[in-house]
Design a protein around this motif. Structure first.
Motif, PDB file in Angstrom:
ATOM      1  N   PHE A   1       4.480   5.480  -3.655  1.00 48.55           N
ATOM      2  CA  PHE A   1       4.200   4.454  -4.663  1.00 48.55           C
ATOM      3  C   PHE A   1       4.424   3.065  -4.087  1.00 48.55           C
ATOM      4  O   PHE A   1       3.604   2.168  -4.275  1.00 48.55           O
ATOM      5  CB  PHE A   1       5.086   4.678  -5.895  1.00 48.55           C
ATOM      6  CG  PHE A   1       5.075   3.535  -6.853  1.00 48.55           C
ATOM      7  CD1 PHE A   1       3.977   3.299  -7.674  1.00 48.55           C
ATOM      8  CD2 PHE A   1       6.153   2.668  -6.927  1.00 48.55           C
ATOM      9  CE1 PHE A   1       3.965   2.240  -8.552  1.00 48.55           C
ATOM     10  CE2 PHE A   1       6.148   1.605  -7.802  1.00 48.55           C
ATOM     11  CZ  PHE A   1       5.049   1.381  -8.617  1.00 48.55           C
ATOM     12  N   LEU A   2       5.525   2.873  -3.364  1.00 48.80           N
ATOM     13  CA  LEU A   2       5.802   1.572  -2.754  1.00 48.80           C
ATOM     14  C   LEU A   2       4.743   1.209  -1.713  1.00 48.80           C
ATOM     15  O   LEU A   2       4.317   0.054  -1.621  1.00 48.80           O
ATOM     16  CB  LEU A   2       7.192   1.560  -2.134  1.00 48.80           C
ATOM     17  CG  LEU A   2       8.364   1.480  -3.111  1.00 48.80           C
ATOM     18  CD1 LEU A   2       9.683   1.519  -2.342  1.00 48.80           C
ATOM     19  CD2 LEU A   2       8.279   0.224  -3.946  1.00 48.80           C
ATOM     20  N   ALA A   3       4.305   2.199  -0.922  1.00 45.22           N
ATOM     21  CA  ALA A   3       3.289   1.933   0.099  1.00 45.22           C
ATOM     22  C   ALA A   3       1.963   1.527  -0.543  1.00 45.22           C
ATOM     23  O   ALA A   3       1.304   0.574  -0.095  1.00 45.22           O
ATOM     24  CB  ALA A   3       3.098   3.166   0.980  1.00 45.22           C
ATOM     25  N   VAL A   4       1.567   2.232  -1.602  1.00 49.61           N
ATOM     26  CA  VAL A   4       0.315   1.901  -2.287  1.00 49.61           C
ATOM     27  C   VAL A   4       0.421   0.540  -2.965  1.00 49.61           C
ATOM     28  O   VAL A   4      -0.516  -0.261  -2.929  1.00 49.61           O
ATOM     29  CB  VAL A   4      -0.055   3.011  -3.296  1.00 49.61           C
ATOM     30  CG1 VAL A   4      -1.196   2.578  -4.201  1.00 49.61           C
ATOM     31  CG2 VAL A   4      -0.425   4.287  -2.566  1.00 49.61           C
TER      32      VAL A   4
ATOM     33  N   GLY B   1      -5.466  -7.046  -2.277  1.00 49.68           N
ATOM     34  CA  GLY B   1      -5.894  -7.847  -3.428  1.00 49.68           C
ATOM     35  C   GLY B   1      -5.732  -9.329  -3.166  1.00 49.68           C
ATOM     36  O   GLY B   1      -6.576 -10.141  -3.546  1.00 49.68           O
ATOM     37  N   GLY B   2      -4.642  -9.700  -2.522  1.00 47.75           N
ATOM     38  CA  GLY B   2      -4.439 -11.109  -2.180  1.00 47.75           C
ATOM     39  C   GLY B   2      -5.475 -11.607  -1.195  1.00 47.75           C
ATOM     40  O   GLY B   2      -5.985 -12.720  -1.316  1.00 47.75           O
ATOM     41  N   TYR B   3      -5.811 -10.762  -0.215  1.00 49.66           N
ATOM     42  CA  TYR B   3      -6.844 -11.132   0.754  1.00 49.66           C
ATOM     43  C   TYR B   3      -8.187 -11.306   0.047  1.00 49.66           C
ATOM     44  O   TYR B   3      -8.925 -12.253   0.323  1.00 49.66           O
ATOM     45  CB  TYR B   3      -6.946 -10.067   1.845  1.00 49.66           C
ATOM     46  CG  TYR B   3      -8.061 -10.318   2.823  1.00 49.66           C
ATOM     47  CD1 TYR B   3      -7.944 -11.311   3.789  1.00 49.66           C
ATOM     48  CD2 TYR B   3      -9.235  -9.577   2.774  1.00 49.66           C
ATOM     49  CE1 TYR B   3      -8.971 -11.555   4.683  1.00 49.66           C
ATOM     50  CE2 TYR B   3     -10.268  -9.817   3.655  1.00 49.66           C
ATOM     51  CZ  TYR B   3     -10.132 -10.799   4.604  1.00 49.66           C
ATOM     52  OH  TYR B   3     -11.156 -11.046   5.478  1.00 49.66           O
TER      53      TYR B   3
END
Length: 131
Positions: free
Chosen positions: A25-28, A36-38
């Motif tokens: 979950f943390l990796a995803v 998303g930021g990119y």
């Protein structure tokens, strides 16, 4: 419960693989945030480029003031040795139109050539009977 008991239970869960779902979950979450930021930065950059093109009139080849022959202007699209995709048209300010339903609220009108209709409307069917 004592802090030592909680920590030892957490270490046993990590060692046995029970908490791998949380790590996934943390990796995803991290990769989604970064991608998303990119993507957001890319969209913002494209929007700023579009604003710069609009402000620089990059898509307008020529705006000529004064007296322009509309028929000659329409024939410009035929010039260029058969180069496809060239459009030309002429437009001039016409008389003000005052609707009977709203007196005192005049509307600007323009005289345009059929080439200008094709330039603005593109491939859409346009009614040019009033032109």
């Amino acid at each position: 419960m004592r802090l030592g008991s909680v920590l030892s239970e957490a270490l046993r869960n990590i060692g046995s693989g029970v908490s791998r779902a949380f790590a996934m979950f943390l990796a995803v979450l991290l990769s989604g945030t970064l991608l998303g930021g990119y993507e957001a930065m890319t969209v913002i950059d494209l929007e700023s480029q579009a604003v710069q093109r609009i402000n620089a009139y990059a898509d307008v080849n020529a705006i000529v003031g004064g007296t322009v022959d509309g028929t000659a202007c329409d024939r410009l699209s035929d010039a260029g040795d058969g180069m496809t995709g060239t459009l030309a048209g002429a437009m001039r300010a016409g008389k003000q139109v005052v609707p009977l339903a709203t007196p005192g609220k005049d509307i600007s009108s323009y005289d345009v050539t059929p080439g200008m209709i094709r330039l603005i409307a593109g491939n859409a069917k346009a009614d040019v009977s009033g032109v």
